[in-house]
Design an enzyme around this catalytic site. Structure first.
Site, PDB file in Angstrom:
ATOM      1  N   TRP A 178      -2.403   4.533  -7.865  1.00 22.71           N
ATOM      2  CA  TRP A 178      -1.161   4.994  -7.732  1.00 22.71           C
ATOM      3  C   TRP A 178      -0.903   5.830  -6.467  1.00 22.71           C
ATOM      4  O   TRP A 178       0.094   6.657  -6.218  1.00 22.71           O
ATOM      5  CB  TRP A 178      -0.481   5.846  -8.976  1.00 22.71           C
ATOM      6  CG  TRP A 178      -0.265   4.806 -10.041  1.00 22.71           C
ATOM      7  CD1 TRP A 178       0.681   4.217 -10.372  1.00 22.71           C
ATOM      8  CD2 TRP A 178      -1.321   4.722 -11.331  1.00 22.71           C
ATOM      9  NE1 TRP A 178       0.438   3.412 -11.511  1.00 22.71           N
ATOM     10  CE2 TRP A 178      -0.785   3.795 -11.843  1.00 22.71           C
ATOM     11  CE3 TRP A 178      -2.856   5.023 -11.409  1.00 22.71           C
ATOM     12  CZ2 TRP A 178      -1.566   3.166 -13.253  1.00 22.71           C
ATOM     13  CZ3 TRP A 178      -3.205   4.776 -12.640  1.00 22.71           C
ATOM     14  CH2 TRP A 178      -2.855   3.888 -13.600  1.00 22.71           C
ATOM     15  N   GLY A 179      -1.764   5.815  -5.524  1.00 19.18           N
ATOM     16  CA  GLY A 179      -1.654   6.485  -4.278  1.00 19.18           C
ATOM     17  C   GLY A 179      -2.147   7.971  -4.140  1.00 19.18           C
ATOM     18  O   GLY A 179      -1.721   8.908  -3.186  1.00 19.18           O
ATOM     19  N   THR A 197      -4.172  -2.219  -3.316  1.00 20.03           N
ATOM     20  CA  THR A 197      -4.247  -2.347  -4.691  1.00 20.03           C
ATOM     21  C   THR A 197      -3.894  -3.931  -5.218  1.00 20.03           C
ATOM     22  O   THR A 197      -3.080  -4.590  -4.293  1.00 20.03           O
ATOM     23  CB  THR A 197      -3.451  -1.535  -5.303  1.00 20.03           C
ATOM     24  OG1 THR A 197      -3.227  -1.501  -6.998  1.00 20.03           O
ATOM     25  CG2 THR A 197      -1.942  -1.588  -5.012  1.00 20.03           C
ATOM     26  N   SER A 199      -2.316  -4.170  -8.005  1.00 20.84           N
ATOM     27  CA  SER A 199      -1.324  -3.827  -9.163  1.00 20.84           C
ATOM     28  C   SER A 199      -0.004  -3.786  -8.611  1.00 20.84           C
ATOM     29  O   SER A 199       0.235  -2.807  -7.632  1.00 20.84           O
ATOM     30  CB  SER A 199      -1.737  -2.589 -10.109  1.00 20.84           C
ATOM     31  OG  SER A 199      -0.873  -2.070 -10.813  1.00 20.84           O
ATOM     32  N   CYS A 354     -15.116   5.518 -25.118  1.00 21.09           N
ATOM     33  CA  CYS A 354     -15.626   5.536 -23.665  1.00 21.09           C
ATOM     34  C   CYS A 354     -16.115   7.040 -23.662  1.00 21.09           C
ATOM     35  O   CYS A 354     -17.433   7.347 -22.888  1.00 21.09           O
ATOM     36  CB  CYS A 354     -14.566   5.647 -22.352  1.00 21.09           C
ATOM     37  SG  CYS A 354     -14.507   3.742 -22.346  1.00 21.09           S
TER      38      CYS A 354
END
Length: 382
Positions: A178-179, A197, A199, A354
């Site tokens: 997202w930068g 990306t 996405s 995770c």
């Protein structure tokens, strides 16, 4: 149904129970016990499903509400430390998936967009609330941090310092998310950033985040890059490259990096080289993902680069995931109308499983700095 059939079914059910109970006992986990890491079974079919379907059955039965556990993170840490995953059966589909990974390039150009659509495009409403203000969906650096925001800010600074960024440099961010890194590097280090990306949702937010800065964000596969950069970073993207493409990946980095350049690779890593893919994670979270090992990264990188630094802070991913889980739970009432209850259970399971794996040190987080071996007096930051 005859009484003998009922008795046979009862006997089979009790046998399934006995086996699962015995397995969990090796990790000191009890069925319907009082500890927060004990599991509470709501459907007796759970035992047969887990023993027949392994990891996929365990995860899907949780999503279906067949069992609960107050502290899934501790449950998974104990289960992994006791080696229970090696005692679960391998479903035929798992075997076929491993075989397919050997024969087919599951991360080809055409297939590389799948994870973008199925995971990173889930919804910015979810990720904006769960992540920090930099929208970092990778491990934070908790050495001197006490909050998620501090840890992610420290991680971004660490990356920029390891790359020795200077005003006027051109930085390539492969898998820019997202930068967050692009904005941080452009704003605080005066560099020009080019991010790619797979996405669409990430591209949209990254462009908005970096508006007014010397940043370009493209929806593009990394294999189509043909430019020259002073520095290259890749954060949390290499896990989607796949072993069949490791050599190609480093070829791409090589051809895009200037002679005096530096490259930083930030990736989750596996302790051993193997063809295993967790079937539940593969199906529901990161399609076609593969964790690289030390030897796989070394083999792919050594024709091109000198390894200047290899930094493991995998234990910090446990803290990062638990912070995400806490924020996910808190924000759920605000976004629940956009998702199902089954999605909530899936995402909760993913974050805690995770965290448990990192806590057990079953998987790692590496930051690796590469150069071409020139005499540039490099002292890698810590």
């Amino acid at each position: 149904m005859s009484s003998s059939c009922i008795e046979d079914e009862s006997l089979r059910s009790s046998e399934w129970f006995r086996i699962v109970n015995e397995m969990l006992g090796r990790a000191e986990i009890a069925l319907n016990g009082p500890q927060p890491f004990d599991i509470q079974v709501h459907n007796p079919a759970f035992f047969k499903r887990v023993l027949q379907e392994g990891s996929l059955g365990l995860g899907e039965s949780y999503m279906d509400g067949w069992w609960d556990c107050d502290r899934l993170d501790i449950f998974f840490t104990r289960a992994i430390n006791a080696g229970l995953e090696h005692q679960l059966p391998h479903h035929l589909k798992d075997t076929l998936r491993i075989a397919a990974a050997k024969l087919v390039n599951l991360q080809s150009k055409k297939r590389s967009w799948i994870v973008g659509r199925e995971h990173y495009d889930l919804g910015n409403d979810l990720f904006e609330r769960m992540l920090d203000e930099h929208m970092q969906y990778s491990c934070g650096y908790w050495k001197d941090a006490t909050t998620l925001s501090e840890a992610q800010n420290a991680k971004l600074k660490l990356i920029c310092e390891k790359l020795a960024l200077k005003p006027g440099m051109k930085l390539l961010d492969i898998g820019c998310g997202w930068g967050g890194l692009a904005e941080f590097a452009a704003r605080h280090y005066g560099v020009s950033v080019f991010g790619v990306t797979i996405s669409a949702e990430q591209q949209k937010m990254a462009q908005q985040r970096c508006e007014g800065l010397d940043v370009t964000i493209l929806l593009q596969d990394y294999r189509d890059l043909h430019e020259q950069f002073d520095r290259i970073a890749s954060v949390g993207m290499f896990e989607h490259v796949g072993p069949k493409n490791y050599a190609t990946y480093f070829d791409v980095v090589d051809r895009n990096l200037k002679p005096q350049g530096l490259f930083l690779l930030h990736s989750i890593g596996a302790n051993q080289s193997h063809d295993k893919v967790d079937p539940w994670i593969n199906k529901y979270i990161f399609p076609n993902g593969r964790l690289p090992s030390i030897s796989q990264i070394a083999a792919a990188s050594e024709p091109h680069f000198v390894m200047e630094d290899w930094h493991n802070f995998g234990a910090d991913y446990d803290k990062t995931l638990m912070a995400w889980a806490e924020r996910f739970h808190k924000t759920w009432p605000e976004i629940s109308q956009n998702y199902s209850e089954r999605f909530y259970r899936m995402f909760n399971y993913y974050l805690n499983a995770c965290a448990g794996a990192f806590r057990a040190r079953d998987i790692q987080l590496w930051q690796i700095v590469f150069s071409r071996g020139v005499d540039n007096g490099l002292r890698v930051a810590r």
